[in-house]
Structures are given as C-alpha cells and as structure tokens.
Design a protein around this motif. Structure first.
Motif, PDB file in Angstrom:
ATOM      1  N   ARG A 168       0.812  -1.217   0.000  1.00  0.00           N
ATOM      2  CA  ARG A 168       0.000   0.000   0.000  1.00  0.00           C
ATOM      3  C   ARG A 168       0.847   1.269   0.000  1.00  0.00           C
ATOM      4  O   ARG A 168       0.320   2.368  -0.052  1.00  0.00           O
ATOM      5  CB  ARG A 168      -0.975   0.014   1.168  1.00  0.00           C
ATOM      6  N   LYS A 169       2.168   1.113   0.048  1.00  0.00           N
ATOM      7  CA  LYS A 169       3.062   2.265  -0.002  1.00  0.00           C
ATOM      8  C   LYS A 169       3.707   2.355  -1.380  1.00  0.00           C
ATOM      9  O   LYS A 169       4.225   1.380  -1.891  1.00  0.00           O
ATOM     10  CB  LYS A 169       4.147   2.164   1.073  1.00  0.00           C
ATOM     11  N   VAL A 170       3.650   3.539  -1.967  1.00  0.00           N
ATOM     12  CA  VAL A 170       4.231   3.794  -3.278  1.00  0.00           C
ATOM     13  C   VAL A 170       5.542   4.540  -3.054  1.00  0.00           C
ATOM     14  O   VAL A 170       5.563   5.604  -2.433  1.00  0.00           O
ATOM     15  CB  VAL A 170       3.279   4.643  -4.144  1.00  0.00           C
ATOM     16  N   ILE A 171       6.640   3.987  -3.548  1.00  0.00           N
ATOM     17  CA  ILE A 171       7.955   4.598  -3.361  1.00  0.00           C
ATOM     18  C   ILE A 171       8.288   5.448  -4.585  1.00  0.00           C
ATOM     19  O   ILE A 171       8.222   4.966  -5.708  1.00  0.00           O
ATOM     20  CB  ILE A 171       9.044   3.531  -3.185  1.00  0.00           C
ATOM     21  N   ILE A 172       8.636   6.708  -4.338  1.00  0.00           N
ATOM     22  CA  ILE A 172       9.104   7.575  -5.413  1.00  0.00           C
ATOM     23  C   ILE A 172      10.434   8.184  -4.994  1.00  0.00           C
ATOM     24  O   ILE A 172      10.741   8.273  -3.809  1.00  0.00           O
ATOM     25  CB  ILE A 172       8.085   8.671  -5.785  1.00  0.00           C
ATOM     26  N   MET A 173      11.212   8.571  -5.974  1.00  0.00           N
ATOM     27  CA  MET A 173      12.521   9.160  -5.687  1.00  0.00           C
ATOM     28  C   MET A 173      12.347  10.564  -5.123  1.00  0.00           C
ATOM     29  O   MET A 173      11.452  11.297  -5.533  1.00  0.00           O
ATOM     30  CB  MET A 173      13.378   9.192  -6.939  1.00  0.00           C
ATOM     31  N   GLY A 174      13.217  10.930  -4.216  1.00  0.00           N
ATOM     32  CA  GLY A 174      13.138  12.226  -3.572  1.00  0.00           C
ATOM     33  C   GLY A 174      13.331  13.392  -4.517  1.00  0.00           C
ATOM     34  O   GLY A 174      12.884  14.499  -4.234  1.00  0.00           O
ATOM     35  N   ASP A 175      13.975  13.179  -5.655  1.00  0.00           N
ATOM     36  CA  ASP A 175      14.225  14.263  -6.609  1.00  0.00           C
ATOM     37  C   ASP A 175      12.942  14.785  -7.252  1.00  0.00           C
ATOM     38  O   ASP A 175      12.916  15.920  -7.710  1.00  0.00           O
ATOM     39  CB  ASP A 175      15.161  13.790  -7.720  1.00  0.00           C
ATOM     40  N   VAL A 176      11.911  13.980  -7.311  1.00  0.00           N
ATOM     41  CA  VAL A 176      10.690  14.379  -8.007  1.00  0.00           C
ATOM     42  C   VAL A 176       9.636  14.973  -7.074  1.00  0.00           C
ATOM     43  O   VAL A 176       8.590  15.389  -7.531  1.00  0.00           O
ATOM     44  CB  VAL A 176      10.070  13.192  -8.786  1.00  0.00           C
ATOM     45  N   VAL A 177       9.925  15.040  -5.792  1.00  0.00           N
ATOM     46  CA  VAL A 177       8.946  15.513  -4.823  1.00  0.00           C
ATOM     47  C   VAL A 177       9.121  17.000  -4.578  1.00  0.00           C
ATOM     48  O   VAL A 177      10.231  17.468  -4.310  1.00  0.00           O
ATOM     49  CB  VAL A 177       9.079  14.737  -3.499  1.00  0.00           C
ATOM     50  N   ILE A 178       8.027  17.727  -4.670  1.00  0.00           N
ATOM     51  CA  ILE A 178       8.059  19.157  -4.390  1.00  0.00           C
ATOM     52  C   ILE A 178       7.679  19.412  -2.931  1.00  0.00           C
ATOM     53  O   ILE A 178       8.376  20.100  -2.221  1.00  0.00           O
ATOM     54  CB  ILE A 178       7.109  19.927  -5.338  1.00  0.00           C
TER      55      ILE A 178
END
Length: 97
Positions: free
Chosen positions: A73-83
C-alpha cells in the motif's frame, strides 16, 4: 431526545473508526526515498575509507531489500521528483547506515 443524542454519538464513533481503519490499513501512502543522497553518502564513506568494498556492496544491496519489504500500500518515489516533501513519509534504509 436521548435516542437522537445516542444515535449521533454512535454515528460519530463508527464513522471515526472507519476513517481511521481505512487510513491506517487500506489507503495508498506516498513514500519518498532519496536514493541520490544515499548513494552520495555511501560514496563519501567509501572514499574516506570508513567502509570497505564488502560493506559498500551490503549497503547497496540493502536498497533492494528495503524496496521488496515495503508494504504494497506504499508507493515509493525518488526524492528528486517531490516538491512538497513535508507532505509525504520519508523512507529510511534502516539501522547502521
């Protein structure tokens, strides 16, 4: 009047419990992993000779273990794309970084 008040209280308790359970166990959560920062940290440790080849490999392999052990249920995204970094959970690799 007592019956109406009792109905309101029961409705509030049940509604709150349902919202809490949904958020806790079913809702998708966005998790940020700063892989670039983690790799830079490993590079600095390796160049400063604070970790050896085997430890470097073990810490890099830990990324795969962390991704595989993250709940579905957790979606992992790279920190570079997070505002809005303050609105998402930060994913940690674990002890002994």
């Amino acid at each position: 009047m007592k019956r109406l008040l009792l109905n309101i209280i029961i409705s509030l308790v049940v509604s709150s419990a349902v919202v809490f359970a949904y958020d806790r166990f079913f809702a998708q959560k966005v998790v940020v992993f700063d892989i670039k920062g983690y790799i830079e940290q490993l590079r600095d440790l390796y160049l400063a000779k604070k970790i050896d080849d085997a430890e470097l490999k073990r810490r890099i392999d830990r990324i795969e273990v962390m991704v595989n052990n993250t709940p579905k249920r957790k979606v992992i995204i790279m920190g570079d794309v997070v505002i809005g970094r303050d609105r998402v959970e930060k994913l940690e690799i674990g002890a002994g970084q």
